[in-house]
Write a protein that holds these residues in place. Structure first.
Motif, short mmCIF file in Angstrom:
data_model
loop_
_atom_site.label_atom_id
_atom_site.label_comp_id
_atom_site.label_asym_id
_atom_site.label_seq_id
_atom_site.Cartn_x
_atom_site.Cartn_y
_atom_site.Cartn_z
N MET A 2 0.73 -1.24 -0.10
CA MET A 2 0.37 0.20 -0.29
C MET A 2 1.19 1.53 0.23
SD MET A 2 -2.87 1.26 -0.06
CE MET A 2 -3.89 2.11 0.65
N GLU A 3 2.15 1.41 0.65
CA GLU A 3 2.82 1.98 0.78
C GLU A 3 3.24 3.10 -0.53
OE1 GLU A 3 4.26 5.81 3.76
OE2 GLU A 3 3.21 3.79 3.65
N THR A 4 3.86 1.32 -0.89
CA THR A 4 4.41 1.51 -2.26
C THR A 4 3.63 2.44 -3.27
OG1 THR A 4 5.82 -0.05 -2.29
CG2 THR A 4 5.33 0.38 -4.33
N GLU A 5 2.36 2.17 -3.46
CA GLU A 5 1.27 2.40 -4.58
C GLU A 5 0.91 4.07 -4.07
OE1 GLU A 5 -3.73 2.30 -4.77
OE2 GLU A 5 -2.08 0.12 -4.49
N LEU A 6 0.97 4.79 -2.48
CA LEU A 6 0.90 5.82 -2.52
C LEU A 6 2.02 6.62 -2.92
CD1 LEU A 6 -0.80 5.30 1.39
CD2 LEU A 6 -1.86 5.87 -0.71
N VAL A 7 3.37 6.51 -3.15
CA VAL A 7 3.87 6.58 -3.01
C VAL A 7 3.96 6.82 -4.86
CG1 VAL A 7 6.44 6.54 -3.84
CG2 VAL A 7 5.75 6.50 -1.61
N ALA A 8 4.11 6.34 -5.97
CA ALA A 8 3.38 6.08 -6.64
C ALA A 8 3.11 7.31 -7.72
CB ALA A 8 2.88 4.47 -7.43
N LEU A 9 1.25 6.85 -6.53
CA LEU A 9 0.11 7.74 -6.88
C LEU A 9 0.68 9.33 -6.46
CD1 LEU A 9 -2.88 8.00 -7.98
CD2 LEU A 9 -3.77 7.62 -5.40
N ALA A 10 2.08 9.74 -5.79
CA ALA A 10 1.66 10.70 -5.26
C ALA A 10 2.53 11.17 -6.14
CB ALA A 10 2.17 11.18 -4.05
N SER A 11 3.56 10.54 -6.83
CA SER A 11 4.63 11.40 -7.80
C SER A 11 4.12 11.74 -9.59
CB SER A 11 5.59 9.63 -8.11
OG SER A 11 6.69 9.58 -6.82
N ALA A 12 3.22 10.36 -9.19
CA ALA A 12 2.05 10.54 -10.55
C ALA A 12 1.53 12.32 -10.62
CB ALA A 12 1.24 9.57 -10.80
N GLY A 13 0.52 12.42 -9.47
CA GLY A 13 -0.16 13.31 -8.87
C GLY A 13 0.73 14.35 -8.84
N ALA A 14 2.51 14.81 -8.38
CA ALA A 14 2.96 15.48 -8.39
C ALA A 14 3.71 16.17 -10.13
CB ALA A 14 4.43 15.61 -7.60
N ALA A 15 3.76 15.02 -10.92
CA ALA A 15 4.21 15.68 -12.32
C ALA A 15 3.33 16.24 -13.00
CB ALA A 15 4.85 13.69 -12.48
N THR A 16 2.26 15.14 -13.55
CA THR A 16 0.75 15.80 -13.66
C THR A 16 0.33 16.98 -13.46
OG1 THR A 16 0.24 13.43 -14.00
CG2 THR A 16 -1.53 15.04 -13.88
N LEU A 17 0.41 17.56 -11.87
CA LEU A 17 0.05 18.75 -11.49
C LEU A 17 1.25 19.40 -11.94
CD1 LEU A 17 -1.96 21.44 -9.71
CD2 LEU A 17 -0.11 19.89 -7.69
N VAL A 18 2.66 19.82 -12.28
CA VAL A 18 3.38 20.50 -12.60
C VAL A 18 3.17 20.56 -14.30
CG1 VAL A 18 6.17 21.08 -13.10
CG2 VAL A 18 4.84 20.66 -10.88
N GLU A 19 3.36 19.02 -14.84
CA GLU A 19 2.58 19.59 -16.60
C GLU A 19 1.74 20.26 -16.98
OE1 GLU A 19 4.08 18.26 -19.09
OE2 GLU A 19 5.90 17.46 -17.93
N LEU A 20 0.34 20.52 -15.94
CA LEU A 20 -1.13 20.96 -15.54
C LEU A 20 -0.24 22.58 -15.97
CD1 LEU A 20 -3.26 19.23 -14.37
CD2 LEU A 20 -3.18 19.65 -16.49
N MET A 21 0.59 22.57 -15.01
CA MET A 21 0.60 24.73 -14.35
C MET A 21 1.10 24.71 -15.32
SD MET A 21 2.59 23.93 -11.32
CE MET A 21 1.10 23.70 -8.90
N ILE A 22 2.16 24.38 -16.91
CA ILE A 22 3.37 24.48 -17.48
C ILE A 22 2.47 24.40 -18.29
CG2 ILE A 22 4.82 24.92 -16.71
CD1 ILE A 22 5.54 22.16 -18.49
N SER A 23 1.26 24.19 -18.76
CA SER A 23 0.01 23.78 -20.40
C SER A 23 -1.42 24.98 -20.34
CB SER A 23 -0.45 22.55 -20.11
OG SER A 23 -1.72 22.47 -19.08
N ASP A 24 -1.17 24.86 -21.39
CA ASP A 24 -2.70 25.65 -21.87
C ASP A 24 -3.88 25.47 -20.98
OD1 ASP A 24 -1.15 27.78 -22.92
OD2 ASP A 24 -1.53 26.40 -25.54
N SER A 25 -3.76 24.75 -20.48
CA SER A 25 -5.20 24.19 -20.15
C SER A 25 -5.48 24.61 -18.46
CB SER A 25 -4.87 22.23 -20.14
OG SER A 25 -4.10 21.98 -19.47
N TRP A 26 -4.38 25.06 -17.96
CA TRP A 26 -3.73 25.31 -16.51
C TRP A 26 -5.30 26.05 -15.58
CZ3 TRP A 26 -2.66 23.35 -12.18
CH2 TRP A 26 -2.19 23.88 -11.26
N THR A 27 -5.72 26.68 -16.70
CA THR A 27 -6.67 27.54 -16.23
C THR A 27 -8.22 27.29 -16.18
OG1 THR A 27 -7.56 29.06 -17.89
CG2 THR A 27 -5.85 30.40 -16.94
N GLN A 28 -7.92 26.61 -16.18
CA GLN A 28 -9.45 25.00 -16.68
C GLN A 28 -9.08 23.86 -15.66
OE1 GLN A 28 -8.37 24.87 -19.87
NE2 GLN A 28 -9.11 26.83 -20.32
#
Length: 142
Positions: free
Chosen positions: A1-27
């Protein structure tokens, strides 16, 4: 379960940063702020997200640091409330929930790339042969 949470947090952070630099951020910014502001203080979280985005825009090298900060925050949230994992997966648009996508390209010869995607950001194509085809007829007509 711990590994899954780490992976999900990593994916979430990476996606969040990608969204921040994209045109879709405002949406998506408001939805992300609501998710992150578990205490209902979305105004503060919106300002914090905007500050992270400005850091990335001002100094591109800070992207990894910003991502690490959000990874740690998401991981902490998931550890304290594992039920948030499902909500984060939904917010990320988990591939297991995506439907099939079909694409048909028609209308003659395609001289450039054809791409099918949910979202693309910052992509630039250069066609070195484009200049040689300008002003000429169909391929093979010289």
């Amino acid at each position: 379960m711990e590994t899954e949470l780490v992976a999900l947090a990593s994916a979430g952070a990476a996606t969040l940063v990608e969204l921040m630099i994209s045109d879709s951020w405002t949406q998506v910014k408001d939805g992300v702020a609501r998710f992150l502001a578990r205490d209902g203080e979305t105004g503060y979280m919106t300002r914090r997200l905007d500050a992270s985005r400005e850091e990335i825009a001002a100094i591109g090298e800070t992207r990894d640091a910003v991502e690490a900060d959000w990874r740690a925050r998401l991981y902490g949230m998931l550890r304290s409330d594992p039920a948030l994992a499902e909500e984060l997966r939904r917010l990320l648009g988990s591939p297991e929930r995506s439907g099939d996508v079909h694409n048909v390209v028609s209308g003659g010869v395609q001289y450039g790339p054809v791409i099918q995607s949910g979202s693309i950001s910052g992509l630039i194509f250069h066609d070195p042969d484009r200049g040689s085809r300008r002003g000429k007829g169909k391929p093979g007509e010289g």
